[in-house]
Design an enzyme around this catalytic site. Structure first.
Site, PDB file in Angstrom:
ATOM      1  N   SER A  64       0.854  -1.178   0.000  1.00 49.27           N
ATOM      2  CA  SER A  64       0.000   0.000   0.000  1.00 49.27           C
ATOM      3  C   SER A  64       0.892   1.231   0.000  1.00 49.27           C
ATOM      4  O   SER A  64       2.075   1.145   0.337  1.00 49.27           O
ATOM      5  CB  SER A  64      -0.865   0.009   1.261  1.00 49.27           C
ATOM      6  OG  SER A  64      -1.476   1.257   1.471  1.00 49.27           O
TER       7      SER A  64
ATOM      8  N   TYR B 136      -2.433  -0.760  10.422  1.00 51.30           N
ATOM      9  CA  TYR B 136      -2.444  -1.053   8.985  1.00 51.30           C
ATOM     10  C   TYR B 136      -1.082  -0.754   8.361  1.00 51.30           C
ATOM     11  O   TYR B 136      -0.531  -1.567   7.610  1.00 51.30           O
ATOM     12  CB  TYR B 136      -3.538  -0.221   8.312  1.00 51.30           C
ATOM     13  CG  TYR B 136      -3.676  -0.453   6.827  1.00 51.30           C
ATOM     14  CD1 TYR B 136      -4.363  -1.562   6.347  1.00 51.30           C
ATOM     15  CD2 TYR B 136      -3.144   0.452   5.910  1.00 51.30           C
ATOM     16  CE1 TYR B 136      -4.510  -1.776   4.974  1.00 51.30           C
ATOM     17  CE2 TYR B 136      -3.283   0.247   4.544  1.00 51.30           C
ATOM     18  CZ  TYR B 136      -3.966  -0.863   4.085  1.00 51.30           C
ATOM     19  OH  TYR B 136      -4.106  -1.071   2.736  1.00 51.30           O
TER      20      TYR B 136
END
Length: 197
Positions: free
Chosen positions: A149, A166
């Site tokens: 990401s 995350y």
């Protein structure tokens, strides 16, 4: 890009997290390009919808309910692909969750952290451990694609919003992939590896 230029022999791919988003788009693109594709995800309905959207013959795709956080489930996915097509050329370790994605770190439970790390990082490791030995034995060129990401580069989505759990998982995916690139270069140069940020 380049999928259309693959050799005439039919190629086989596995895409995890194939029911939505990047995974679905990847699976549909591969199917339309002539690949045999195993679409893996936790829920069967979105997988079936992705296959229907591609418009390919039924024997070109498999929808396999898979929990990438569970190594037995990932091994069962591999066994199904091997029994159906007898080979594997490309793995897209794409499944991911936003567990503990926002808010204060101290407010995330250990279960939030565990779920996020189990899917986002261990899911990739389970995929590589299950699929790569067959790619090594086959001796033919193969490719592993791991989805990280932008949060694997920047540990927030802005200075006023935290993304600790995350981001930690996505940084780990980036590091794992970079280490795997070197490992494969040394021990299995016919298998390549990429990370999508």
């Amino acid at each position: 890009e380049g999928v259309e230029n693959m050799a005439t022999q039919v190629k086989v791919a596995i895409v995890t997290g194939a029911g939505t988003g990047i995974g679905k788009a990847t699976a549909v693109t591969l199917l339309k390009a002539g690949y045999r594709v195993a679409l893996a995800g936790r829920r069967p309905e979105p997988l079936a919808a992705a296959i229907a959207e591609s418009g390919v013959p039924a024997d070109q795709a498999l929808a396999v309910s898979t929990d990438v956080a569970n190594p037995d489930s990932v091994n069962a996915l591999f066994d199904k692909v091997k029994a159906t097509w007898g080979r594997l050329d490309v793995i897209f370790n794409n499944a991911g969750v936003g567990a503990g994605a926002e808010g204060k770190m101290c407010e995330h439970t250990l279960n939030d952290w565990g779920w996020g790390l189990n899917v986002n990082l261990w899911g990739m490791i389970h995929g590589v451990k299950a699929f790569v030995p067959a790619m090594l034995e086959g001796g033919e060129p193969g490719h592993i694609v791991n989805t990280s990401s932008v949060n694997g580069f920047w540990a927030s989505i802005g200075m006023n919003q935290s993304h600790t759990a995350y981001s930690s998982a996505k940084f780990a995916v980036k590091g794992f992939t970079e280490a795997l690139i070197n490992d494969l270069r040394l021990h299995a140069p016919h298998v390549k590896c990429s990370v999508v940020m």
